[in-house]
Design a protein around this motif. Structure first.
Motif, PDB file in Angstrom:
ATOM      1  N   LEU A  41       0.791  -1.234   0.000  1.00  0.00           N
ATOM      2  CA  LEU A  41       0.000   0.000   0.000  1.00  0.00           C
ATOM      3  C   LEU A  41       0.821   1.281   0.000  1.00  0.00           C
ATOM      4  O   LEU A  41       0.263   2.369  -0.086  1.00  0.00           O
ATOM      5  N   GLY A  42       2.135   1.154   0.146  1.00  0.00           N
ATOM      6  CA  GLY A  42       2.978   2.339   0.202  1.00  0.00           C
ATOM      7  C   GLY A  42       3.199   2.788   1.639  1.00  0.00           C
ATOM      8  O   GLY A  42       2.624   2.247   2.585  1.00  0.00           O
ATOM      9  N   ALA A  43       4.004   3.807   1.801  1.00  0.00           N
ATOM     10  CA  ALA A  43       4.413   4.262   3.132  1.00  0.00           C
ATOM     11  C   ALA A  43       3.306   4.969   3.901  1.00  0.00           C
ATOM     12  O   ALA A  43       3.253   4.877   5.124  1.00  0.00           O
ATOM     13  N   ASN A  44       2.425   5.666   3.211  1.00  0.00           N
ATOM     14  CA  ASN A  44       1.384   6.449   3.889  1.00  0.00           C
ATOM     15  C   ASN A  44       0.010   6.229   3.252  1.00  0.00           C
ATOM     16  O   ASN A  44      -0.564   7.159   2.671  1.00  0.00           O
ATOM     17  N   PRO A  45      -0.546   5.017   3.365  1.00  0.00           N
ATOM     18  CA  PRO A  45      -1.847   4.775   2.735  1.00  0.00           C
ATOM     19  C   PRO A  45      -2.962   5.540   3.459  1.00  0.00           C
ATOM     20  O   PRO A  45      -2.882   5.784   4.667  1.00  0.00           O
ATOM     21  N   THR A  46      -3.980   5.889   2.722  1.00  0.00           N
ATOM     22  CA  THR A  46      -5.147   6.538   3.327  1.00  0.00           C
ATOM     23  C   THR A  46      -5.940   5.492   4.108  1.00  0.00           C
ATOM     24  O   THR A  46      -5.799   4.278   3.872  1.00  0.00           O
ATOM     25  N   GLN A  47      -6.791   5.943   4.993  1.00  0.00           N
ATOM     26  CA  GLN A  47      -7.647   5.019   5.748  1.00  0.00           C
ATOM     27  C   GLN A  47      -8.564   4.254   4.804  1.00  0.00           C
ATOM     28  O   GLN A  47      -8.831   3.067   5.010  1.00  0.00           O
ATOM     29  N   GLU A  48      -9.022   4.900   3.759  1.00  0.00           N
ATOM     30  CA  GLU A  48      -9.878   4.229   2.766  1.00  0.00           C
ATOM     31  C   GLU A  48      -9.128   3.076   2.092  1.00  0.00           C
ATOM     32  O   GLU A  48      -9.684   1.993   1.916  1.00  0.00           O
ATOM     33  N   THR A  49      -7.874   3.298   1.736  1.00  0.00           N
ATOM     34  CA  THR A  49      -7.066   2.230   1.128  1.00  0.00           C
ATOM     35  C   THR A  49      -6.839   1.100   2.120  1.00  0.00           C
ATOM     36  O   THR A  49      -6.956  -0.079   1.769  1.00  0.00           O
ATOM     37  N   ILE A  50      -6.517   1.441   3.350  1.00  0.00           N
ATOM     38  CA  ILE A  50      -6.320   0.422   4.384  1.00  0.00           C
ATOM     39  C   ILE A  50      -7.579  -0.424   4.523  1.00  0.00           C
ATOM     40  O   ILE A  50      -7.519  -1.663   4.505  1.00  0.00           O
ATOM     41  N   ASP A  51      -8.734   0.210   4.627  1.00  0.00           N
ATOM     42  CA  ASP A  51      -9.997  -0.515   4.774  1.00  0.00           C
ATOM     43  C   ASP A  51     -10.279  -1.401   3.561  1.00  0.00           C
ATOM     44  O   ASP A  51     -10.766  -2.520   3.705  1.00  0.00           O
ATOM     45  N   THR A  52      -9.970  -0.899   2.380  1.00  0.00           N
ATOM     46  CA  THR A  52     -10.199  -1.667   1.156  1.00  0.00           C
ATOM     47  C   THR A  52      -9.384  -2.954   1.143  1.00  0.00           C
ATOM     48  O   THR A  52      -9.846  -3.984   0.646  1.00  0.00           O
ATOM     49  N   TYR A  53      -8.183  -2.907   1.695  1.00  0.00           N
ATOM     50  CA  TYR A  53      -7.308  -4.079   1.669  1.00  0.00           C
ATOM     51  C   TYR A  53      -7.252  -4.832   2.992  1.00  0.00           C
ATOM     52  O   TYR A  53      -6.373  -5.669   3.194  1.00  0.00           O
ATOM     53  N   CYS A  54      -8.193  -4.556   3.874  1.00  0.00           N
ATOM     54  CA  CYS A  54      -8.423  -5.414   5.038  1.00  0.00           C
ATOM     55  C   CYS A  54      -9.341  -6.520   4.529  1.00  0.00           C
ATOM     56  O   CYS A  54     -10.562  -6.378   4.514  1.00  0.00           O
ATOM     57  N   ASN A  55      -8.746  -7.594   4.074  1.00  0.00           N
ATOM     58  CA  ASN A  55      -9.516  -8.611   3.356  1.00  0.00           C
ATOM     59  C   ASN A  55     -10.561  -9.311   4.210  1.00  0.00           C
ATOM     60  O   ASN A  55     -11.547  -9.825   3.682  1.00  0.00           O
ATOM     61  N   GLU A  56     -10.393  -9.303   5.528  1.00  0.00           N
ATOM     62  CA  GLU A  56     -11.428  -9.866   6.390  1.00  0.00           C
ATOM     63  C   GLU A  56     -12.720  -9.048   6.304  1.00  0.00           C
ATOM     64  O   GLU A  56     -13.805  -9.559   6.575  1.00  0.00           O
ATOM     65  N   LEU A  57     -12.608  -7.786   5.879  1.00  0.00           N
ATOM     66  CA  LEU A  57     -13.781  -6.928   5.709  1.00  0.00           C
ATOM     67  C   LEU A  57     -14.396  -7.046   4.321  1.00  0.00           C
ATOM     68  O   LEU A  57     -15.471  -6.502   4.074  1.00  0.00           O
ATOM     69  N   GLN A  58     -13.709  -7.721   3.410  1.00  0.00           N
ATOM     70  CA  GLN A  58     -14.158  -7.815   2.021  1.00  0.00           C
ATOM     71  C   GLN A  58     -14.812  -9.151   1.679  1.00  0.00           C
ATOM     72  O   GLN A  58     -15.237  -9.377   0.549  1.00  0.00           O
ATOM     73  N   VAL A  59     -14.899 -10.047   2.652  1.00  0.00           N
ATOM     74  CA  VAL A  59     -15.499 -11.368   2.414  1.00  0.00           C
ATOM     75  C   VAL A  59     -16.989 -11.208   2.128  1.00  0.00           C
ATOM     76  O   VAL A  59     -17.684 -10.437   2.789  1.00  0.00           O
ATOM     77  N   THR A  60     -17.463 -11.961   1.129  1.00  0.00           N
ATOM     78  CA  THR A  60     -18.892 -12.026   0.802  1.00  0.00           C
ATOM     79  C   THR A  60     -19.257 -13.502   0.644  1.00  0.00           C
ATOM     80  O   THR A  60     -18.391 -14.376   0.685  1.00  0.00           O
ATOM     81  N   ALA A  61     -20.509 -13.753   0.414  1.00  0.00           N
ATOM     82  CA  ALA A  61     -20.970 -15.127   0.213  1.00  0.00           C
ATOM     83  C   ALA A  61     -20.354 -15.764  -1.035  1.00  0.00           C
ATOM     84  O   ALA A  61     -20.350 -16.992  -1.163  1.00  0.00           O
ATOM     85  N   THR A  62     -19.813 -14.951  -1.936  1.00  0.00           N
ATOM     86  CA  THR A  62     -19.208 -15.492  -3.164  1.00  0.00           C
ATOM     87  C   THR A  62     -17.687 -15.657  -3.065  1.00  0.00           C
ATOM     88  O   THR A  62     -17.053 -16.079  -4.030  1.00  0.00           O
ATOM     89  N   THR A  63     -17.113 -15.341  -1.911  1.00  0.00           N
ATOM     90  CA  THR A  63     -15.676 -15.562  -1.712  1.00  0.00           C
ATOM     91  C   THR A  63     -15.407 -17.059  -1.812  1.00  0.00           C
ATOM     92  O   THR A  63     -16.174 -17.864  -1.288  1.00  0.00           O
ATOM     93  N   PRO A  64     -14.338 -17.464  -2.496  1.00  0.00           N
ATOM     94  CA  PRO A  64     -14.079 -18.896  -2.662  1.00  0.00           C
ATOM     95  C   PRO A  64     -13.695 -19.579  -1.344  1.00  0.00           C
ATOM     96  O   PRO A  64     -13.182 -18.940  -0.423  1.00  0.00           O
ATOM     97  N   PRO A  65     -13.944 -20.897  -1.250  1.00  0.00           N
ATOM     98  CA  PRO A  65     -13.574 -21.668  -0.064  1.00  0.00           C
ATOM     99  C   PRO A  65     -12.091 -21.499   0.272  1.00  0.00           C
ATOM    100  O   PRO A  65     -11.265 -21.290  -0.615  1.00  0.00           O
TER     101      PRO A  65
END
Length: 132
Positions: A41-65
């Motif tokens: 993400l680089g040395a100074n990522p924005t909070q929005e970028t951090i949240d986007t790449y917190c993959n535990e927050l991006q899981v959906t019902a279509t995430t693969p096993p």
């Protein structure tokens, strides 16, 4: 990278499953692997970028096993990365299996010296055989 592909890719680009060895999942300051976060993400990522790449927050019902492996004594990548991701997968009813080996630290991968190598290979083979 594997969990990022699994949670961000769509359509034909989305993998059929994910196999994660002692993964870096989150970019949250308290649990991330700092070098990985900076490399991705680089040395100074924005909070929005951090949240986007917190993959535990991006899981959906279509995430693969997922098949997740880690060692309880890993002092490089905090175990909370795997635990939180696993819980998110379960919350979204995504098939997931997690194996926590009591020792081995970080980076054991295919090392013949890893005490639980035969065990993880057997467990992964069984999981792959039973994928639906």
């Amino acid at each position: 990278m594997a969990s990022t592909l699994a949670t961000h890719a769509e359509g034909e680009l989305c993998p059929a499953f994910q196999i994660l060895f002692y993964p870096v999942i989150t970019m949250k300051k308290e649990y991330t692997h700092t070098s990985s976060q900076q490399n991705l993400l680089g040395a100074n990522p924005t909070q929005e970028t951090i949240d986007t790449y917190c993959n535990e927050l991006q899981v959906t019902a279509t995430t693969p096993p997922a098949f997740i492996m880690l060692s309880g004594d890993d002092d490089v990548v905090p175990a909370q990365n795997s635990f939180n991701y696993y819980l998110s997968l379960l919350k979204h009813k995504v098939p997931a299996e997690m194996h926590v080996y009591p020792s081995g630290g970080h980076g054991w991968g295919y090392l013949d010296s890893f005490k639980f190598k035969k065990q993880w290979i057997f467990e992964l083979e069984e999981w792959l055989r039973n994928l639906e």
